[in-house]
Design a protein around this motif. Structure first.
Motif, PDB file in Angstrom:
ATOM      1  N   THR A  64       0.826  -1.204   0.000  1.00  0.00           N
ATOM      2  CA  THR A  64       0.000   0.000   0.000  1.00  0.00           C
ATOM      3  C   THR A  64       0.862   1.256   0.000  1.00  0.00           C
ATOM      4  OG1 THR A  64      -1.746  -1.159   1.196  1.00  0.00           O
ATOM      5  CG2 THR A  64      -1.832   1.246   1.194  1.00  0.00           C
ATOM      6  N   PHE A  65       1.890   1.273   0.857  1.00  0.00           N
ATOM      7  CA  PHE A  65       2.760   2.449   0.940  1.00  0.00           C
ATOM      8  C   PHE A  65       3.408   2.739  -0.417  1.00  0.00           C
ATOM      9  CE2 PHE A  65       6.723   4.691   1.649  1.00  0.00           C
ATOM     10  CZ  PHE A  65       6.365   5.681   2.554  1.00  0.00           C
ATOM     11  N   ALA A  66       3.945   1.706  -1.046  1.00  0.00           N
ATOM     12  CA  ALA A  66       4.626   1.878  -2.337  1.00  0.00           C
ATOM     13  C   ALA A  66       3.652   2.341  -3.408  1.00  0.00           C
ATOM     14  CB  ALA A  66       5.291   0.567  -2.746  1.00  0.00           C
ATOM     15  N   LEU A  67       2.463   1.761  -3.426  1.00  0.00           N
ATOM     16  CA  LEU A  67       1.483   2.114  -4.448  1.00  0.00           C
ATOM     17  C   LEU A  67       0.993   3.544  -4.297  1.00  0.00           C
ATOM     18  CD1 LEU A  67      -0.370   1.276  -6.793  1.00  0.00           C
ATOM     19  CD2 LEU A  67      -2.006   0.457  -5.086  1.00  0.00           C
TER      20      LEU A  67
ATOM     21  N   ALA B  59      -3.422  -2.175   8.547  1.00  0.00           N
ATOM     22  CA  ALA B  59      -2.142  -2.064   7.835  1.00  0.00           C
ATOM     23  C   ALA B  59      -2.275  -1.195   6.601  1.00  0.00           C
ATOM     24  CB  ALA B  59      -1.633  -3.457   7.449  1.00  0.00           C
ATOM     25  N   VAL B  60      -3.349  -1.399   5.847  1.00  0.00           N
ATOM     26  CA  VAL B  60      -3.567  -0.611   4.626  1.00  0.00           C
ATOM     27  C   VAL B  60      -3.810   0.853   4.971  1.00  0.00           C
ATOM     28  CG1 VAL B  60      -5.137  -0.243   2.673  1.00  0.00           C
ATOM     29  CG2 VAL B  60      -4.396  -2.558   3.256  1.00  0.00           C
TER      30      VAL B  60
ATOM     31  N   THR C 144       3.978  11.571   3.780  1.00  0.00           N
ATOM     32  CA  THR C 144       5.335  11.665   3.217  1.00  0.00           C
ATOM     33  C   THR C 144       5.352  12.575   1.996  1.00  0.00           C
ATOM     34  OG1 THR C 144       5.929   9.453   4.005  1.00  0.00           O
ATOM     35  CG2 THR C 144       7.236  10.350   2.187  1.00  0.00           C
ATOM     36  N   VAL C 145       4.375  12.388   1.114  1.00  0.00           N
ATOM     37  CA  VAL C 145       4.268  13.233  -0.084  1.00  0.00           C
ATOM     38  C   VAL C 145       4.050  14.695   0.315  1.00  0.00           C
ATOM     39  CG1 VAL C 145       2.829  13.761  -2.086  1.00  0.00           C
ATOM     40  CG2 VAL C 145       3.459  11.404  -1.605  1.00  0.00           C
ATOM     41  N   ALA C 146       3.154  14.916   1.279  1.00  0.00           N
ATOM     42  CA  ALA C 146       2.896  16.285   1.738  1.00  0.00           C
ATOM     43  C   ALA C 146       4.145  16.899   2.358  1.00  0.00           C
ATOM     44  CB  ALA C 146       1.753  16.288   2.752  1.00  0.00           C
TER      45      ALA C 146
END
Length: 200
Positions: free
Chosen positions: A11-14, A146-147, A157-159
């Motif tokens: 999920t994190f990678a996607l 988890a998701v 992270t993006v923000a």
């Protein structure tokens, strides 16, 4: 590797891959050129948290929302943001030299900046690819915690990356110029959203 860890990593990678080139990154960056970075980060993080909870709680139900309605709401939010930024950027009677000398954003309360950031990102993320992906991954993996945590971590992270870049840009350029650029960018997002509503 446990199912929960696999769901988290996947999920994190996607979500990170989907959001890095997306309007979420650009909108967070633009907001940071206008408002204090702490307020922006707080507002967008809260928006992401709510959107992630919605995605996890309702799973794939979000895909049944009318696409045109979502596009219109997003278009209105970006349109309002564009109008506010352009009004400030082209305001007469002050050339912005005082702000430029400070290299900071125009004075605004933390609460207002955070709420504005929340509203813009909440609308932008509604029905977005990352939210739908989160809902789909919850339904497929049966690992909602988890998701959800992975999706929120990727969005924040993006923000955070966008806020860092926005802070550096704000110290290099005049605030009024940044407000004008930001207003045009938001207007572009608004037109794209309305175009999607009309053509979709």
């Amino acid at each position: 590797m446990s199912a929960a860890l696999i769901a988290f990593v996947t999920t994190f990678a996607l979500v990170l891959a989907v959001e890095l080139p997306d309007k979420t990154f650009v909108a967070s960056l633009v907001l940071t050129t206008r408002f204090p970075w702490k307020a922006v980060l707080a507002g967008v993080s809260a928006a992401f948290a709510v959107q992630t909870l919605i995605a996890v709680g309702f799973g794939s139900v979000l895909t049944f929302l009318p696409d045109r309605l979502v596009s219109v709401i997003v278009g209105v939010m970006f349109g309002v943001g564009s109008a506010m930024l352009l009004r400030e950027g082209f305001r007469t009677g002050d050339d912005g030299s005082h702000d430029a000398s400070r290299g900071g954003a125009a004075p605004v309360s933390f609460r207002r900046a955070a709420l504005t950031s929340f509203g813009v990102l909440f609308a932008a993320e509604w029905g977005d690819a990352s939210q739908l992906a989160t809902a789909g991954l919850v339904a497929r993996s049966a690992q909602p915690l988890a998701v959800g945590l992975a999706s929120l971590a990727a969005l924040v992270t993006v923000a955070g990356l966008a806020v860092l870049l926005g802070r550096k840009l704000r110290t290099k350029l005049r605030p009024r110029l940044l407000q004008r650029i930001a207003g045009v960018v938001f207007a572009g997002f608004s037109l794209i959203a309305f175009g999607t509503a009309i053509l979709g």
